[in-house]
Design a protein around this motif. Structure first.
Motif, mmCIF file in Angstrom:
data_model
loop_
_atom_site.group_PDB
_atom_site.id
_atom_site.type_symbol
_atom_site.label_atom_id
_atom_site.label_comp_id
_atom_site.label_asym_id
_atom_site.label_seq_id
_atom_site.Cartn_x
_atom_site.Cartn_y
_atom_site.Cartn_z
ATOM 1 N N LYS A 191 -6.122 6.001 0.393
ATOM 2 C CA LYS A 191 -6.906 5.126 0.302
ATOM 3 C C LYS A 191 -7.852 5.963 -0.903
ATOM 4 C CE LYS A 191 -10.197 7.291 3.294
ATOM 5 N NZ LYS A 191 -11.053 6.984 2.157
ATOM 6 N N SER A 216 -13.596 8.628 6.922
ATOM 7 C CA SER A 216 -13.555 8.274 6.002
ATOM 8 C C SER A 216 -13.857 9.340 5.554
ATOM 9 C CB SER A 216 -14.008 7.369 5.645
ATOM 10 O OG SER A 216 -15.296 7.187 6.285
ATOM 11 N N PRO A 248 -3.422 2.101 -3.500
ATOM 12 C CA PRO A 248 -4.718 2.761 -2.487
ATOM 13 C C PRO A 248 -5.035 1.591 -1.758
ATOM 14 C CG PRO A 248 -5.346 3.061 -4.654
ATOM 15 C CD PRO A 248 -4.249 2.738 -4.527
ATOM 16 N N VAL A 249 -5.405 1.874 -0.159
ATOM 17 C CA VAL A 249 -5.943 1.070 0.130
ATOM 18 C C VAL A 249 -7.240 1.223 0.223
ATOM 19 C CG1 VAL A 249 -6.807 0.198 2.688
ATOM 20 C CG2 VAL A 249 -4.148 1.384 2.612
ATOM 21 N N SER A 250 -7.741 -0.083 -0.266
ATOM 22 C CA SER A 250 -9.374 -0.247 -0.463
ATOM 23 C C SER A 250 -9.831 -1.351 0.279
ATOM 24 C CB SER A 250 -9.573 -0.983 -1.585
ATOM 25 O OG SER A 250 -8.435 -1.838 -2.252
ATOM 26 N N VAL A 270 0.789 -1.720 -0.232
ATOM 27 C CA VAL A 270 0.001 -0.274 0.183
ATOM 28 C C VAL A 270 0.893 1.070 0.576
ATOM 29 C CG1 VAL A 270 -1.773 -0.530 1.383
ATOM 30 C CG2 VAL A 270 -0.104 -0.036 2.296
ATOM 31 N N LEU A 287 -6.197 7.460 5.101
ATOM 32 C CA LEU A 287 -6.070 6.410 5.730
ATOM 33 C C LEU A 287 -4.761 6.018 6.692
ATOM 34 C CD1 LEU A 287 -7.844 3.357 5.982
ATOM 35 C CD2 LEU A 287 -5.959 3.598 7.354
ATOM 36 N N LEU A 289 -13.630 3.717 -0.188
ATOM 37 C CA LEU A 289 -13.573 2.994 1.178
ATOM 38 C C LEU A 289 -13.562 4.580 2.135
ATOM 39 C CD1 LEU A 289 -12.327 0.874 2.651
ATOM 40 C CD2 LEU A 289 -10.156 2.132 3.058
#
Length: 714
Positions: A356, A389, A549-551, A337, A396, A360
């Motif tokens: 992110k 968020s 990206p964070v998902s 990430v 994040l 998300l």
């Protein structure tokens, strides 16, 4: 606008109606499943009910295993699948409630029995236990006592001197064997429920209002009791074999029936795990505790060899859901990430900001598991998400305070001079947390009092940021007055308050929120020197095209896809073992009465179970990754820079600092709870949480207090 509101109202009503239908179905299934467990120890169940079930459900495709799957496994997996649909529908209700500002009504409608959430026990081996938890604990203990006493009564009524003489053993030896067997049968009850609390993305936990981090204590209780019973089970048989001169039975691996050696291997693996679960080992030698816990694989595999896969179907549902959850976590953890930046504080604390996807969404107090290959390729550590968020659409954030070798190495790495194009590889699992609608439990109060000690401030940072965003985007929404009581050991720890506002440095108006911060420094009697108050500095990392990206592991509609993965993998598993039984096992053993090698059958069933889960989970993961646009949202490298002072000035105006004293929590809560509906949340050391719990549970104070404790003891 009117048509949009009307459409939202229709969707809300439909979602509510479907949820009510799902709840009714789940209630009926749960009552039936509970009845089975209550009747299991009785002779009526084994002598009358079970033979009829075997006769009706037995087939050349699944045999007796199919009957046990229908009774014990299928109902829970159906509940888990329906639960996924139920949780998915929550987002439609949450959107409607957000647009109509009825958080107060929504909160009260779902928490009419809020007094049940107050602490019933504050100190002791169980920690802080609410009245609701105590009620469920009482019911579970009642099931344990009922099952054990019924098993023993049914066994001992047939164990007579004549029976012992016919078996060629003494009466006490016959009773010892019966008692040992019943220890194992009752231990299976605790093993059945052992894996539910550690399913981080579990719809069943959501249905009963639990989170993965909040239910770890149940896993600990169940694990200790199960190992105690299984150890007693094993000791009874060892004593019996020694007394009857049958030591050879200890190495017996029967092809049909119970395999003693497999059970001993499973017990040995369990004892090694159990020996490393003490709090002292977990705190001082976490790696030892963490790595030995992987012996659960050995324990489960040889337990199945010990009792056979058919009987293991009784315990299978919890393990099945855990395997689905664990494999999805494995798929997510394989991605690197994007780490955008890090805020380094002089109090040996860092804030990591990950890129992110904007889609998300997660709730305040959620947590993630972080891996830093540059520090340790194997270690994963849980941290509370401090970002919102909604406010932080593209990042994040987590806060990590040095409290061990891993976190200290991370801090030293970031606080030392870094090369110009430095980047830090990271992996992440999660986020996991309460449902999105859980913000109502904060907005539903007139006042919020949040008490924290040290790094316990992290869950409250996410709550404050979420409320700041709501205050900034809605001028008509009613917001609670907010008091943060933060206790720190040293003056330099006050810099953790800088993390309340995000890294962007954008001015945030906290006046409408009614935020007050009472900061207490317990050891120092004066502010830190200028040298100690080294300015907070920010490190910006170079983006890498390989970073993602964070998902969400299964995309925006992750709960629907999770239900699809659970149901489809189960169907695949049934198809495979049906074909295996009909065209491989049945020709060898046409009566399907247990003559086929149990170990071979169990090994094949376990293999195909894993294959089915891997196929369905991988398909869902890959499909959703194709749907997500992996746009790189990493910020450009801006070099180290100081944070803007405007947000700090905004916080300074609402912060009062007390040096050399501890907060008088009883006086604070008594003053804040007068004539108001107050939500009291506490996070931090055990002693602090117990003190607040004791105050909230005392008579005359608890009438308008709603207590909740955040504990992140993994």
């Amino acid at each position: 606008m009117d048509s949009s509101i009307a459409n939202q109202s229709v969707v809300h009503k439909r979602a509510t109606l479907i949820q009510q239908a799902i709840k009714l179905v789940i209630l009926v299934i749960s009552l039936g499943y509970s009845l089975v467990w209550i009747m299991m120890p009785t002779s009526l169940f084994f002598q009358n009910w079970l033979p009829h079930i075997y006769a009706d459900l037995n087939s050349t495709y699944l045999g007796h295993t199919g009957s046990l799957i229908v009774i014990y496994t299928f109902p829970i997996l159906l509940v888990a699948t329906l639960g996924c649909v139920y949780v998915h529908l929550e987002k439609y209700k949450n959107n409607y409630n957000s647009n109509h500002f009825d958080d107060q009504r929504e909160y009260k409608s779902g928490h009419l029995g809020s007094s049940w959430s107050l602490p019933a026990l504050v100190k002791g081996p169980l920690g802080i236990v609410s009245w609701t938890e105590l009620s469920f604990l009482f019911m579970f203990v009642a099931l344990f006592i009922w099952s054990f006493s019924s098993y023993l009564h049914n066994a001992f009524q047939y164990i007579t001197p004549q029976y012992a003489a016919e078996m060629g053993v003494k009466l006490w030896e016959a009773k010892l064997e019966g008692t040992g067997l019943r220890f194992g049968l009752v231990g299976n009850i605790f093993l059945t429920f052992l894996f539910y609390p550690v399913c981080r993305g579990s719809s069943i936990l959501r249905l009963v209002g639990l989170t993965s981090e909040g239910s770890i204590k149940y896993h600990i209780w169940l694990g200790h009791t199960a190992m105690l019973l299984f150890t007693a089970h094993g000791l009874c048989y060892v004593i019996l074999w020694v007394s009857t001169h049958q030591i050879a039975e200890m190495v017996n691996w029967s092809k049909v029936g119970i395999s003693n050696l497999a059970g001993e291997i499973a017990l040995a693996a369990g004892l090694v795990m159990w020996s490393t679960t003490s709090s002292r080992i977990r705190r001082k030698a976490f790696e030892l505790f963490f790595y030995t816990h992987y012996l659960y694989i050995v324990f489960v595999v040889f337990f199945v060899f010990h009792v056979g896969f058919g009987y293991f179907c009784i315990m299978l549902p919890g393990l099945y859901l855990f395997l689905v959850d664990r494999f999805l976590r494995f798929l997510q953890s394989q991605q690197r990430v994007g780490l955008v930046s890090a805020r380094v504080l002089p109090c040996h604390t860092v804030e990591l900001n990950f890129s992110k996807t904007p889609s998300l969404r997660y709730s305040p107090t959620s947590c993630v598991f972080v891996n830093m290959p540059g520090i340790s390729k194997l270690q994963w550590h849980p941290f509370t998400v401090t970002s919102s968020s909604e406010m932080d659409c593209d990042t994040l954030s987590v806060v990590i305070k040095s409290a061990g070798s891993w976190s200290e190495r991370l801090y030293q790495n970031l606080s030392s001079p870094l090369p110009k194009h430095h980047r830090l590889e990271a992996g992440l699992e999660g986020p996991y947390g309460p449902p999105a609608a859980s913000i109502s439990r904060f907005l539903g109060h007139e006042r919020l009092v949040m008490v924290c000690g040290g790094s316990g401030i992290t869950p409250f940072i996410s709550i404050i940021r979420e409320l700041i965003h709501i205050a900034a985007t809605s001028s008509t929404r009613r917001l609670p007055k907010l008091l943060l009581v933060a206790a720190f050991k040293n003056s330099v720890d006050l810099t953790m308050l800088d993390l309340v506002l995000p890294l962007s440095g954008t001015p945030h108006d906290v006046s409408r929120l009614g935020l007050r911060i009472e900061a207490y420094v317990t050891r120092d009697k004066e502010p830190a020197t200028e040298k100690e108050q080294k300015s907070v500095h920010t490190i910006w990392f170079e983006p890498d095209p390989a970073d993602k990206p964070v998902s969400s592991v299964l995309g925006p509609n992750s709960w629907l896809y999770l239900g699809a993965v659970i149901s489809s993998s189960f169907v695949i598993f049934l198809l495979i073992i049906g074909i295996l039984t009909r065209y491989y096992i049945y020709p060898i053993d046409p009566t399907i009465n247990g003559k086929y090698n149990n170990s071979s059958e169990s090994a094949l069933y376990m293999l195909f179970l894993c294959i089915a889960i891997a196929m369905a989970a991988t398909a869902g993961f890959v499909w959703n990754k194709k749907q997500i646009q992996n746009t790189n949202t990493l910020s450009p490298h801006n070099g180290d820079r100081e944070l803007e002072s405007l947000p700090h000035q905004s916080l300074a105006q609402v912060t009062t600092t007390h040096y050399g004293e501890r907060p008088n929590l009883k006086n604070i809560l008594m003053m804040e709870c007068r004539g108001a509906d107050v939500g009291v949340f506490v996070s931090g050391p055990t002693g602090l949480r117990q003190e607040v719990a004791k105050i909230c549970s005392s008579s005359g104070v608890s009438d308008n207090l709603h207590f909740e404790s955040f504990s992140f003891t993994w």
